[in-house]
Scaffold this motif. Structure first.
Motif, PDB file in Angstrom:
ATOM      1  N   LEU B  88       0.661  -1.482  -0.150  1.00 28.08           N
ATOM      2  CA  LEU B  88       0.028   0.026   0.132  1.00 28.08           C
ATOM      3  C   LEU B  88       0.683   1.313  -0.122  1.00 28.08           C
ATOM      4  O   LEU B  88       0.514   2.031  -0.517  1.00 28.08           O
ATOM      5  CB  LEU B  88      -0.948  -0.225   1.112  1.00 28.08           C
ATOM      6  CG  LEU B  88      -1.806  -0.539   0.844  1.00 28.08           C
ATOM      7  CD1 LEU B  88      -3.055  -0.719   2.268  1.00 28.08           C
ATOM      8  CD2 LEU B  88      -3.452  -0.028  -0.428  1.00 28.08           C
ATOM      9  N   ARG B  91       5.421   1.991  -2.865  1.00 29.62           N
ATOM     10  CA  ARG B  91       5.414   3.213  -3.954  1.00 29.62           C
ATOM     11  C   ARG B  91       4.959   4.469  -4.082  1.00 29.62           C
ATOM     12  O   ARG B  91       5.128   4.931  -5.097  1.00 29.62           O
ATOM     13  CB  ARG B  91       3.848   2.248  -4.934  1.00 29.62           C
ATOM     14  CG  ARG B  91       3.394   0.819  -5.283  1.00 29.62           C
ATOM     15  CD  ARG B  91       2.506   0.455  -5.732  1.00 29.62           C
ATOM     16  NE  ARG B  91       1.180   1.248  -4.305  1.00 29.62           N
ATOM     17  CZ  ARG B  91       0.208   0.727  -4.562  1.00 29.62           C
ATOM     18  NH1 ARG B  91      -0.573   0.805  -6.068  1.00 29.62           N
ATOM     19  NH2 ARG B  91      -0.692   1.089  -3.851  1.00 29.62           N
ATOM     20  N   LEU B  92       4.847   4.824  -3.558  1.00 27.21           N
ATOM     21  CA  LEU B  92       4.619   6.343  -3.074  1.00 27.21           C
ATOM     22  C   LEU B  92       5.587   6.901  -1.945  1.00 27.21           C
ATOM     23  O   LEU B  92       6.893   6.228  -1.871  1.00 27.21           O
ATOM     24  CB  LEU B  92       3.133   6.580  -1.551  1.00 27.21           C
ATOM     25  CG  LEU B  92       2.499   5.661  -2.069  1.00 27.21           C
ATOM     26  CD1 LEU B  92       1.272   5.971  -0.926  1.00 27.21           C
ATOM     27  CD2 LEU B  92       1.203   6.434  -3.184  1.00 27.21           C
TER      28      LEU B  92
ATOM     29  N   LEU C 277      -6.029   6.997   6.785  1.00 27.15           N
ATOM     30  CA  LEU C 277      -4.812   7.214   6.359  1.00 27.15           C
ATOM     31  C   LEU C 277      -4.469   5.991   5.047  1.00 27.15           C
ATOM     32  O   LEU C 277      -4.478   5.909   4.040  1.00 27.15           O
ATOM     33  CB  LEU C 277      -3.870   6.620   7.387  1.00 27.15           C
ATOM     34  CG  LEU C 277      -2.563   7.132   6.869  1.00 27.15           C
ATOM     35  CD1 LEU C 277      -2.611   8.245   6.589  1.00 27.15           C
ATOM     36  CD2 LEU C 277      -1.605   6.543   8.122  1.00 27.15           C
ATOM     37  N   LEU C 278      -5.171   4.812   5.098  1.00 25.83           N
ATOM     38  CA  LEU C 278      -4.759   3.351   4.249  1.00 25.83           C
ATOM     39  C   LEU C 278      -5.121   3.723   2.907  1.00 25.83           C
ATOM     40  O   LEU C 278      -5.188   3.430   2.015  1.00 25.83           O
ATOM     41  CB  LEU C 278      -5.459   2.260   4.697  1.00 25.83           C
ATOM     42  CG  LEU C 278      -3.854   1.832   6.017  1.00 25.83           C
ATOM     43  CD1 LEU C 278      -4.545   0.076   6.580  1.00 25.83           C
ATOM     44  CD2 LEU C 278      -2.913   1.978   5.367  1.00 25.83           C
ATOM     45  N   LEU C 281      -4.308   6.431   1.413  1.00 23.87           N
ATOM     46  CA  LEU C 281      -3.338   6.263   0.599  1.00 23.87           C
ATOM     47  C   LEU C 281      -2.919   5.354  -0.471  1.00 23.87           C
ATOM     48  O   LEU C 281      -2.866   5.284  -1.539  1.00 23.87           O
ATOM     49  CB  LEU C 281      -2.032   5.299   1.005  1.00 23.87           C
ATOM     50  CG  LEU C 281      -1.593   6.056   3.078  1.00 23.87           C
ATOM     51  CD1 LEU C 281      -0.404   5.369   3.531  1.00 23.87           C
ATOM     52  CD2 LEU C 281      -0.484   7.201   2.381  1.00 23.87           C
ATOM     53  N   ALA C 282      -4.166   4.376  -0.675  1.00 26.13           N
ATOM     54  CA  ALA C 282      -4.461   3.423  -1.929  1.00 26.13           C
ATOM     55  C   ALA C 282      -5.157   3.834  -2.411  1.00 26.13           C
ATOM     56  O   ALA C 282      -4.818   3.903  -3.991  1.00 26.13           O
ATOM     57  CB  ALA C 282      -5.665   2.775  -0.851  1.00 26.13           C
TER      58      ALA C 282
END
Lengths: 246, 303, 291
Positions: B88, B91-92, C277-278, C281-282
């Motif tokens: 998750l 990649r950032l 948050l997740l 980000l996803a």
């Protein structure tokens, strides 16, 4: 001419927000060719290199290399296919000595291509051979921080060549070097080309580009404005305007 | 009789204390495989450790299994969690991973506190036998746990040392040094990073799996204890992050110092010292104790 | 389905008040992480430090907590500038911010928390002020002043910051540090000095956020940890470095947390921020309003 080109760039574009960095670029490079790529700062040269190497992905058009589409592939996959680059500002692996710096592409690219054929001894020998080629064999066990500017550029080129590429993109490998150092690098690139590696040279130093290139392409504001024999291209009114008329 | 009792207490305490230090060796080595080798900081060691511990509690209630199998399950659970977190966030930008692991601990603790099957906020009792029959011998249970943790520590160190000398170790180091240059050299950076988060997470889970049996009564606050998060960062940082020896040195030094200090001074002072040492070392000795020793040796060899 | 409108409206109102307070806690991170790219995970520890300073002067001298925090701002500013100087010299300059720099802030977070435990203990502490206790009622909605006053103070702080970064020379230089180093050179300012000022400012906001926190709820030293996930979730969701984005994201998180606490129980609330948050980000790593 286009059918057997090694690199075939077809109508690629890239924008950053509202800024158009590349606008419908068409470019072919033949196997074994020495191509010079010039243009003013911010004309999109680096973006083009990044789109060829996979650091950036082009939004439209396609990049074909050696008969296969590269679009959507990550940078390391393109390296595996035979595209190698040197970086404008050298980016050595600073926690490794020179020998180990060259070991990385051998372990990850040459192995990926041919399977793990080499023993540790063979690997060391190959790394040393490459360092000898660029004249750094004596410093094999030193760290990158101990190198001079020109040595750093040589290491950068050696690491790119270690991946045994078909195409080498040298991104301003001579910026900031003295005349004799520029000659050094030029000779090195010539030798690599004689071994059959196609070379794209991106450079601001016109004397170097003119003596090296068989063909010259010019980018201005994300568009290709000229492409042809070097002596013709530098007389092209549009190129002259781009360089002198601003 | 009294002498025999004193002897028994003494030896048992030694096993108890050594278990804790070995557990820290596993945690510190696991953290270092991602943090030291690849340069990605995991603040959520406690969460990965607790996942291992709570998967054991879950299995204990659901279908009791011998501890070696629980270790495998703990490794799988935490390894998959590491993989997922990595997928998750990696990649950032680099810092997103660190932030996400920080938040992970808080959320998992929330989940466990609300999950009655594994004891919720009240905690769970794990009744362990006094002794264990092993190949016809009767051995003390704490000795059994000690030897399990010893094997895990050896396994973790061997893994770390093997990685260092293998292709993967070179890949990890290129990621720490320069990801763009790594890609250009043909290193599949995302895959290599995911391997690191998975191995690292899995070892943390393994370290946590026997923990309920060791402590006997597992509460969320002990499984998610701050000392795990802090120590698994401080130990490699203080020992040295570039080789497998660093976390080992750090864990033995800080681990035994803390075992000694909790007896003599309060645990808060104890943790304060670890925190101050962490800050001091990252500023003054970026390569840790191993780095300091190496510098000395180099200066000594080249007068 | 039988939803109690009374409960729902009150939960939303409480969430909005809470969200404004979250925005105040996040403001500093929005500067340090969003604009300077410094992952200061110790920020919540500075907030708690602010709470204890408010507590100390409130209990011993009876001063209003918000007033104390405003007086403490210059001290926090200097503290922040000093921390940045150490960070710059030890990590940023050597290119080691990603590993050792993060460990440094983690160490700071931890040292601050343990020091507070040693000085004040682990008991919950609270402040006294006239507005803690009474509520005003608008229809069926109940607005406790204990929440309303911090909300207004947070909005004032936020407006001040937004005006500062958009209207003043130094503020614009801070924005330029994050976006355009070249423009900064053209403005002939030293980027390190600008970053030092910006980081000092980000820590100064923690003084105020800390005072607001201890007005809203009693605190103990480890409360700060709950805010780490929250502030970074808000910061990422709001789009890094965008003040209006941060405010909206904070309000959103406040409302969702408040609804979760009302309908599922308060013990679930901490998980909301992580989910946010997740998911961000996803699906939208550039934030809600990013491209």
């Amino acid at each position: 001419m286009t059918a057997n080109a090694l690199l075939h760039i077809d109508n690629i574009s890239k924008r950053f927000g509202g800024f158009v960095a590349l606008d419908g670029i068409e470019l072919q490079v033949m196997p074994g060719e020495r191509l010079g790529l010039i243009g003013p700062n911010g004309s999109g040269k680096s973006t083009l290199v990044n789109c060829i190497c996979g650091t950036l992905q082009n939004e439209t058009g396609s990049v074909r290399f050696d008969g296969h589409k590269l679009d959507g592939l990550a940078a390391h996959q393109r390296t595996h296919r035979g595209v190698a680059r040197s970086f404008q500002l050298p980016r050595p692996f600073h926690s490794m000595n020179l020998l180990d710096n060259l070991r990385v592409p051998l372990l990850y690219t040459v192995h990926a291509r041919m399977g793990p054929l080499r023993s540790t001894g063979d690997l060391d020998a190959r790394c040393l051979e490459l360092l000898e080629m660029v004249g750094l064999a004596a410093k094999a066990k030193q760290m990158p921080r101990d190198l001079t500017q020109v040595e750093m550029r040589k290491l950068e080129l050696a690491r790119a060549v270690a991946a045994e590429p078909k195409l080498l993109i040298a991104d301003e490998a001579m910026a900031g070097l003295s005349h004799s150092e520029i000659d050094d690098i030029l000779k090195l690139l010539m030798r690599l080309n004689e071994r059959g590696i196609t070379v794209i040279m991106i450079e601001h130093i016109m004397s170097a580009v003119m003596s090296f290139s068989q063909r010259l392409a010019v980018l201005v504001s994300g568009k290709k404005v000229a492409d042809g024999l070097p002596q013709d291209v530098v007389r092209d009114p549009e190129v002259v305007r781009a360089y002198l008329g601003q | 009789m009294v002498m025999a009792f004193a002897h028994w207490v003494h030896v048992d305490y030694l096993y108890f204390a050594s278990y804790t230090i070995l557990q820290f060796i596993v945690l510190a080595t696991a953290w270092n495989i991602l943090g030291g080798y690849c340069g990605y900081v995991n603040f959520g060691s406690a969460a990965f450790f607790a996942m291992g511990a709570y998967s054991s509690v879950f299995m204990h209630k659901f279908y009791p299994l011998p501890i070696p199998l629980l270790i495998v399950i703990g490794a799988a659970v935490s390894g998959i969690a590491g993989l997922g977190m990595g997928y998750l966030t990696l990649r950032l930008r680099g810092s997103f991973f660190a932030i996400a692991t920080l938040a992970l601990a808080v959320v998992l603790q929330t989940l466990v506190v609300n999950w009655d099957f594994v004891g919720g906020s009240r905690g769970a009792y794990i009744i362990r036998p006094e002794t264990l029959e092993f190949a016809g011998y009767e051995i003390n249970y704490i000795e059994y746990l000690f030897f399990l943790m010893l094997s895990l520590a050896v396994l973790a160190l061997i893994t770390a040392r093997t990685i260092e000398r293998a292709q993967l170790g070179f890949g990890f180091a290129t990621i720490r040094d320069d990801e763009m240059a790594a890609e250009a050299s043909g290193v599949p950076t995302l895959r290599v990073k995911l391997i690191a988060t998975t191995i690292s997470g899995a070892f943390m889970g393994m370290a946590g799996a026997p923990f309920p049996y060791y402590i006997g009564y597992l509460q969320p606050s002990s499984a998610f204890g701050l000392e795990y998060a802090v120590n698994s960062i401080a130990m490699p940082m203080i020992g040295g992050t570039t080789s497998w020896i660093g976390p080992l040195v750090g864990a033995i030094l800080l681990g035994s110092a803390q075992q000694y200090a909790t007896v003599t001074i309060s645990s808060a002072v104890n943790l304060l010292i670890v925190g101050l040492m962490l800050v001091g070392f990252v500023i003054i000795a970026p390569n840790g104790i191993v780095g300091l020793v190496q510098e000395r040796l180099r200066a000594w060899r080249r007068p | 389905m039988d939803i109690s409108w009374d409960l729902l409206l009150n939960a939303i109102a409480a969430g909005l008040l809470l969200g404004a307070f979250y925005a105040a806690v996040t403001a500093g991170v929005s500067i340090s992480f969003g604009m300077l790219d410094i992952v200061n995970i110790a920020h919540p520890a500075f907030v708690i430090l602010g709470s204890y300073i408010a507590y100390f002067f409130n209990i011993n001298f009876g001063v209003d907590p918000i007033l104390i925090s405003i007086l403490a701002m210059p001290v926090f500013f200097l503290l922040g500038s000093a921390v940045y100087q150490v960070y710059y010299l030890s990590f940023e300059k050597r290119g080691q911010e990603s590993l050792r720099g993060l460990a440094f802030f983690f160490g700071l977070l931890f040292v601050t928390e343990v020091t507070l435990i040693l000085v004040f203990g682990v008991d919950y502490r609270y402040v006294e002020a006239a507005y803690i206790g009474p509520s005003i009622h608008i229809g069926i909605v109940d607005l406790p002043l204990r929440m309303l006053v911090p909300c207004l103070a947070a909005l004032a702080l936020f407006t001040g910051l937004q005006l500062f970064v958009t209207r003043t020379f130094i503020g614009r230089a801070i924005m330029a540090v994050s976006q355009d180093q070249l423009a900064l050179q053209l403005m002939a300012v030293d980027p390190i000095r600008i970053k030092r000022i910006a980081f000092g400012l980000s820590i100064a906001t923690a003084a105020v956020a800390g005072a607001l926190l201890i007005i809203i709820q009693p605190i103990e030293p480890s409360v700060g940890r709950e805010y780490i996930g929250r502030v970074f979730a808000i910061c990422v969701l709001g789009g890094l470095g965008s003040m209006p984005g941060t405010l909206i994201a904070a309000m959103l998180l406040g409302v969702v947390e408040s609804l979760t606490a009302t309908f599922y129980g308060p013990s679930w609330a901490p998980a909301v921020s992580f989910g946010f948050l997740l998911l961000t980000l996803a699906f939208r790593p550039a934030g809600l309003f990013g491209r």
